[in-house]
Write a protein that holds these residues in place. Structure first.
Motif, PDB file in Angstrom:
ATOM      1  N   PRO A  37       0.811  -1.230   0.000  1.00 53.12           N
ATOM      2  CA  PRO A  37       0.000   0.000   0.000  1.00 53.12           C
ATOM      3  C   PRO A  37       0.841   1.276   0.000  1.00 53.12           C
ATOM      4  CG  PRO A  37       0.012  -1.005   2.175  1.00 53.12           C
ATOM      5  CD  PRO A  37       0.721  -1.963   1.264  1.00 53.12           C
ATOM      6  N   ASN A  38       0.286   2.336  -0.565  1.00 53.98           N
ATOM      7  CA  ASN A  38       0.935   3.653  -0.546  1.00 53.98           C
ATOM      8  C   ASN A  38       0.752   4.353   0.790  1.00 53.98           C
ATOM      9  OD1 ASN A  38       1.951   3.635  -3.167  1.00 53.98           O
ATOM     10  ND2 ASN A  38       0.037   4.394  -4.011  1.00 53.98           N
ATOM     11  N   GLN A  39      -0.300   4.023   1.492  1.00 58.44           N
ATOM     12  CA  GLN A  39      -0.620   4.648   2.775  1.00 58.44           C
ATOM     13  C   GLN A  39      -0.856   3.556   3.812  1.00 58.44           C
ATOM     14  OE1 GLN A  39      -0.653   8.008   3.125  1.00 58.44           O
ATOM     15  NE2 GLN A  39      -0.213   8.266   0.961  1.00 58.44           N
ATOM     16  N   PRO A  40      -0.718   3.880   5.092  1.00 59.00           N
ATOM     17  CA  PRO A  40      -1.052   2.875   6.116  1.00 59.00           C
ATOM     18  C   PRO A  40      -2.506   2.443   5.982  1.00 59.00           C
ATOM     19  CG  PRO A  40       0.033   4.778   7.106  1.00 59.00           C
ATOM     20  CD  PRO A  40      -0.262   5.134   5.676  1.00 59.00           C
ATOM     21  N   SER A  51      12.215   7.136 -11.031  1.00 57.29           N
ATOM     22  CA  SER A  51      11.225   7.946 -10.321  1.00 57.29           C
ATOM     23  C   SER A  51      11.821   8.441  -9.000  1.00 57.29           C
ATOM     24  CB  SER A  51       9.950   7.145 -10.063  1.00 57.29           C
ATOM     25  OG  SER A  51      10.228   6.008  -9.267  1.00 57.29           O
ATOM     26  N   THR A  52      11.292   9.545  -8.527  1.00 58.14           N
ATOM     27  CA  THR A  52      11.695  10.076  -7.228  1.00 58.14           C
ATOM     28  C   THR A  52      10.772   9.477  -6.182  1.00 58.14           C
ATOM     29  OG1 THR A  52      12.477  12.131  -8.215  1.00 58.14           O
ATOM     30  CG2 THR A  52      11.985  12.170  -5.848  1.00 58.14           C
ATOM     31  N   VAL A  53      11.376   8.871  -5.164  1.00 59.81           N
ATOM     32  CA  VAL A  53      10.618   8.173  -4.132  1.00 59.81           C
ATOM     33  C   VAL A  53      10.832   8.886  -2.803  1.00 59.81           C
ATOM     34  CG1 VAL A  53      10.281   5.979  -2.941  1.00 59.81           C
ATOM     35  CG2 VAL A  53      10.940   6.002  -5.359  1.00 59.81           C
ATOM     36  N   GLN A  54       9.749   9.266  -2.158  1.00 59.68           N
ATOM     37  CA  GLN A  54       9.816   9.871  -0.830  1.00 59.68           C
ATOM     38  C   GLN A  54       9.070   8.967   0.135  1.00 59.68           C
ATOM     39  OE1 GLN A  54       9.427  14.171  -0.298  1.00 59.68           O
ATOM     40  NE2 GLN A  54       7.789  13.746   1.162  1.00 59.68           N
ATOM     41  N   ILE A  55       9.710   8.659   1.251  1.00 60.56           N
ATOM     42  CA  ILE A  55       9.122   7.751   2.237  1.00 60.56           C
ATOM     43  C   ILE A  55       9.054   8.448   3.582  1.00 60.56           C
ATOM     44  CG2 ILE A  55       9.286   5.505   3.349  1.00 60.56           C
ATOM     45  CD1 ILE A  55      11.251   4.727   1.095  1.00 60.56           C
ATOM     46  N   VAL A  56       7.881   8.403   4.199  1.00 56.97           N
ATOM     47  CA  VAL A  56       7.724   8.830   5.587  1.00 56.97           C
ATOM     48  C   VAL A  56       7.756   7.569   6.439  1.00 56.97           C
ATOM     49  CG1 VAL A  56       6.218   9.927   7.282  1.00 56.97           C
ATOM     50  CG2 VAL A  56       6.344  10.834   4.947  1.00 56.97           C
ATOM     51  N   LEU A  57       8.749   7.459   7.286  1.00 54.49           N
ATOM     52  CA  LEU A  57       8.884   6.322   8.202  1.00 54.49           C
ATOM     53  C   LEU A  57       8.376   6.778   9.562  1.00 54.49           C
ATOM     54  CD1 LEU A  57      12.470   5.453   7.006  1.00 54.49           C
ATOM     55  CD2 LEU A  57      10.424   4.068   6.583  1.00 54.49           C
ATOM     56  N   GLN A  58       7.224   6.270   9.964  1.00 53.86           N
ATOM     57  CA  GLN A  58       6.582   6.673  11.211  1.00 53.86           C
ATOM     58  C   GLN A  58       6.775   5.595  12.260  1.00 53.86           C
ATOM     59  OE1 GLN A  58       4.450   9.590  12.185  1.00 53.86           O
ATOM     60  NE2 GLN A  58       5.107   8.583  14.069  1.00 53.86           N
ATOM     61  N   ASN A  59       7.389   5.937  13.376  1.00 56.46           N
ATOM     62  CA  ASN A  59       7.529   5.001  14.483  1.00 56.46           C
ATOM     63  C   ASN A  59       6.189   4.920  15.212  1.00 56.46           C
ATOM     64  OD1 ASN A  59       8.545   3.370  16.567  1.00 56.46           O
ATOM     65  ND2 ASN A  59      10.502   4.432  16.519  1.00 56.46           N
ATOM     66  N   SER A  83       2.621 -11.622   4.627  1.00 59.47           N
ATOM     67  CA  SER A  83       2.489 -11.422   3.189  1.00 59.47           C
ATOM     68  C   SER A  83       3.862 -11.121   2.614  1.00 59.47           C
ATOM     69  CB  SER A  83       1.517 -10.285   2.874  1.00 59.47           C
ATOM     70  OG  SER A  83       2.044  -9.059   3.299  1.00 59.47           O
ATOM     71  N   THR A  84       3.953 -11.168   1.311  1.00 55.67           N
ATOM     72  CA  THR A  84       5.195 -10.849   0.619  1.00 55.67           C
ATOM     73  C   THR A  84       4.889  -9.854  -0.491  1.00 55.67           C
ATOM     74  OG1 THR A  84       4.898 -12.853  -0.681  1.00 55.67           O
ATOM     75  CG2 THR A  84       6.447 -12.981   1.140  1.00 55.67           C
ATOM     76  N   LYS A  85       4.341  -8.728  -0.098  1.00 56.72           N
ATOM     77  CA  LYS A  85       3.992  -7.688  -1.049  1.00 56.72           C
ATOM     78  C   LYS A  85       5.221  -6.829  -1.333  1.00 56.72           C
ATOM     79  CE  LYS A  85      -0.679  -7.493   0.685  1.00 56.72           C
ATOM     80  NZ  LYS A  85      -1.833  -6.653   0.908  1.00 56.72           N
ATOM     81  N   VAL A  86       5.375  -6.447  -2.576  1.00 62.73           N
ATOM     82  CA  VAL A  86       6.436  -5.529  -2.948  1.00 62.73           C
ATOM     83  C   VAL A  86       5.800  -4.267  -3.519  1.00 62.73           C
ATOM     84  CG1 VAL A  86       8.082  -7.382  -3.433  1.00 62.73           C
ATOM     85  CG2 VAL A  86       6.717  -6.440  -5.298  1.00 62.73           C
ATOM     86  N   LYS A  87       6.566  -3.200  -3.523  1.00 59.42           N
ATOM     87  CA  LYS A  87       6.115  -1.939  -4.119  1.00 59.42           C
ATOM     88  C   LYS A  87       6.901  -1.733  -5.395  1.00 59.42           C
ATOM     89  CE  LYS A  87       3.691   1.700  -4.231  1.00 59.42           C
ATOM     90  NZ  LYS A  87       2.282   1.455  -4.480  1.00 59.42           N
TER      91      LYS A  87
END
Length: 173
Positions: free
Chosen positions: A19-22, A57-65, A47-51
């Motif tokens: 998923p793109n979002q939680p 492409s430019t990839v931006q990730i927000v890693l939320q604890n 699961s073994t989902k990949v993105k």
């Protein structure tokens, strides 16, 4: 070719629907979250989902604890890439409040980022290395908790920017 990664006669082992979002939005850093009984998401589904990422492409990730299970920092590592650290903070990430704080002038470059206890980190990279790349927490005990996923970066426009096809004599699983 990356299609060989999926065409190995093991139905449903790898899917491209990370998923793109939680899937559930909540107060991620609430210290009382561990006492809540309605935490169906306390253990990540297997699961073994990949993105899948478009080449270059430019990839931006927000890693939320989160405060789920235990509150501690998570050193997150991305294989195959160095990334720019745009910002870090505490509490729940809020784009409206936190994006103006991004360091877009001279951000640090890393391949592992510590996502602070009760906080977040934002990283950005160029998906210019085709293949399947693991993203995971460097604390081994966190992998069975679900703190791992993979990026599949599509082939580039030339053979030198593409994953070569598997050899004809490669044994099948």
């Amino acid at each position: 070719m990356l299609e060989a990664f999926y065409n190995n006669d093991v139905n449903g082992v790898y899917t491209r629907d990370f998923p793109n979002q939680p899937p559930i939005v909540f107060d991620y850093t609430d210290p009382n979250i561990t006492s809540t009984t309605e935490l169906a998401f306390k253990i990540a589904p297997k699961s073994t989902k990949v993105k899948t990422l478009k080449f270059n492409s430019t990839v931006q990730i927000v890693l939320q604890n989160t405060a789920i299970v235990s509150a501690e920092n998570h050193p997150i590592h991305i294989h195959g890439f160095n990334f720019h650290v745009l910002a870090q903070g505490f509490g729940n990430y809020n784009a409206t409040r936190d994006e103006p704080k991004f360091n877009l002038v001279n951000p640090q470059i890393r391949n592992t980022i510590s996502v602070p206890v009760g906080g977040w980190s934002v990283v950005r990279f160029q998906a210019n290395n085709p293949g399947v790349w693991l993203v995971h927490c460097h604390l081994e005990t966190h992998l069975p908790w679900g703190l791992a996923m993979a990026f599949e970066v599509e082939n580039g426009p030339t053979p030198s920017l593409s994953v070569p096809p598997p050899p004809a004599d490669l044994p099948r699983c």
